[in-house]
Scaffold this motif. Structure first.
Motif, short mmCIF file in Angstrom:
data_model
loop_
_atom_site.label_atom_id
_atom_site.label_comp_id
_atom_site.label_asym_id
_atom_site.label_seq_id
_atom_site.Cartn_x
_atom_site.Cartn_y
_atom_site.Cartn_z
N LEU A 150 -37.53 52.13 -55.82
CA LEU A 150 -36.91 51.04 -55.06
C LEU A 150 -35.67 50.52 -55.78
CD1 LEU A 150 -38.56 48.26 -53.04
CD2 LEU A 150 -36.78 47.65 -54.68
N PHE A 151 -35.75 50.44 -57.11
CA PHE A 151 -34.59 49.99 -57.87
C PHE A 151 -33.43 50.97 -57.73
CE2 PHE A 151 -37.78 47.51 -60.40
CZ PHE A 151 -37.25 46.26 -60.12
N THR A 152 -33.73 52.25 -57.76
CA THR A 152 -32.68 53.25 -57.57
C THR A 152 -32.02 53.09 -56.21
OG1 THR A 152 -33.90 54.81 -58.98
CG2 THR A 152 -32.12 55.72 -57.64
N GLN A 153 -32.84 52.89 -55.20
CA GLN A 153 -32.32 52.70 -53.83
C GLN A 153 -31.46 51.45 -53.74
OE1 GLN A 153 -35.78 52.69 -51.33
NE2 GLN A 153 -36.37 54.78 -51.89
N ALA A 154 -31.92 50.36 -54.36
CA ALA A 154 -31.16 49.11 -54.32
C ALA A 154 -29.83 49.26 -55.04
CB ALA A 154 -31.98 47.99 -54.96
N LEU A 155 -29.83 49.94 -56.17
CA LEU A 155 -28.59 50.20 -56.90
C LEU A 155 -27.63 51.02 -56.06
CD1 LEU A 155 -30.17 50.99 -60.38
CD2 LEU A 155 -28.56 49.12 -59.95
N GLN A 156 -28.15 52.03 -55.39
CA GLN A 156 -27.31 52.89 -54.55
C GLN A 156 -26.71 52.10 -53.40
OE1 GLN A 156 -26.64 56.15 -55.39
NE2 GLN A 156 -25.07 55.98 -53.77
N GLN A 157 -27.55 51.25 -52.79
CA GLN A 157 -27.06 50.44 -51.66
C GLN A 157 -25.97 49.48 -52.12
OE1 GLN A 157 -30.08 48.09 -49.77
NE2 GLN A 157 -28.76 47.47 -48.07
N ALA A 158 -26.22 48.82 -53.25
CA ALA A 158 -25.22 47.88 -53.77
C ALA A 158 -23.92 48.61 -54.12
CB ALA A 158 -25.78 47.15 -55.00
N TRP A 159 -24.06 49.80 -54.69
CA TRP A 159 -22.87 50.58 -55.08
C TRP A 159 -22.05 50.97 -53.84
CZ3 TRP A 159 -20.69 51.63 -59.71
CH2 TRP A 159 -19.70 52.60 -59.75
N GLU A 160 -22.74 51.47 -52.84
CA GLU A 160 -22.05 51.91 -51.63
C GLU A 160 -21.36 50.76 -50.91
OE1 GLU A 160 -25.12 53.86 -49.46
OE2 GLU A 160 -25.08 55.67 -50.75
N THR A 161 -22.02 49.61 -50.87
CA THR A 161 -21.43 48.44 -50.24
C THR A 161 -20.22 47.97 -51.02
OG1 THR A 161 -23.62 47.81 -49.45
CG2 THR A 161 -21.91 46.13 -49.38
N ARG A 162 -20.36 48.03 -52.34
CA ARG A 162 -19.26 47.63 -53.22
C ARG A 162 -18.06 48.53 -52.98
NH1 ARG A 162 -17.68 49.36 -58.43
NH2 ARG A 162 -16.79 47.73 -59.73
N GLY A 163 -18.30 49.84 -52.86
CA GLY A 163 -17.22 50.79 -52.64
C GLY A 163 -16.54 50.55 -51.31
N ALA A 164 -17.34 50.20 -50.28
CA ALA A 164 -16.78 49.93 -48.96
C ALA A 164 -15.91 48.69 -48.99
CB ALA A 164 -17.92 49.76 -47.95
N ALA A 165 -16.35 47.69 -49.80
CA ALA A 165 -15.59 46.44 -49.88
C ALA A 165 -14.24 46.67 -50.53
CB ALA A 165 -16.39 45.39 -50.66
N VAL A 166 -14.20 47.58 -51.52
CA VAL A 166 -12.94 47.89 -52.20
C VAL A 166 -12.03 48.69 -51.27
CG1 VAL A 166 -11.92 49.13 -54.13
CG2 VAL A 166 -13.99 47.82 -54.47
#
Length: 216
Positions: free
Chosen positions: A200-216
């Motif tokens: 679950l932590f891996t999934q949460a990290l991936q989700q946060a990373w992808e959202t962060r990338g989209a925001a940039v």
């Protein structure tokens, strides 16, 4: 990306959650670009400095259970800890106020030894016959973590040393809506509560990373 983790040394799920988070982080492709920051949280800020009562007896009184039932509750937690390769003893552990431990952890953070002291404190509290509520234990743990003995003694001898840093962490936790720990905050946009599975932590990290990338 920054991950902030609010936790308390007295919290067994923080001990377990840290191990699970680290496994989840190890499986995350961008792990080298993640900054992990540990923050202070007291589960029981009104606890006596050192009660002299065992954790099993405390749990029995707190939840209105027999001592045998409280020990069984602890055994379930211990099973989770051992499944992560962590030492966990049930009998003989004491409990008390963790404010001094958090103050010392802030000293360790200032000296670049926070991770070392945090691991040592968890191990002492849950796996070893050492009371983290005793001043001599905290002094020894600080030295083992690579801190200067005189500086550790000075901080432990001054109740206000790093006290504001602890309180600031706790104010932030309240502002973020955290009522318990462990509490994980990813880039101040995602929150994960409890000692969740590593996946679950891996999934949460991936989700946060992808959202962060989209925001940039």
């Amino acid at each position: 990306m920054r991950v902030e983790i609010w936790s308390d040394i007295a919290c067994p799920w923080c001990y377990i959650g840290k191990a699970r988070f680290e496994k989840g982080l190890a499986a995350f492709p961008h792990r080298d670009e993640v900054e992990v920051v540990h923050r202070s949280f007291e589960l029981d800020p009104r606890a006596a400095a050192a009660s002299g009562e065992t954790v099993v007896d405390m749990l029995a009184a707190k939840y209105g259970r027999t001592r045998e039932e409280a020990a069984a509750m602890e055994e379930q937690v211990a099973s989770n800890a051992r499944s992560e390769g962590l030492g966990y003893r049930i009998e003989g552990r004491d409990h008390g106020n963790t404010f001094d431990i958090h103050r010392l952890l802030h000293l360790a953070k200032a000296r670049g030894r926070h991770s070392e002291l945090l691991d040592l404190a968890y191990r002492a509290n849950f796996a070893e016959e050492r009371s983290v509520y005793a001043r001599e234990t905290l002094l020894a743990l600080g030295v083992e973590a690579g801190l200067d003995e005189a500086e550790v003694a000075s901080v432990l001898g001054d109740p206000e040393a790093y006290a504001e840093e602890v309180r600031a962490d706790e104010r932030e936790a309240a502002e973020l809506g955290a009522t318990g720990v462990p509490f994980f905050v990813l880039d101040r946009r995602y929150g994960v509560s409890g000692g969740q599975p590593a996946e679950l932590f891996t999934q949460a990290l991936q989700q946060a990373w992808e959202t962060r990338g989209a925001a940039v």
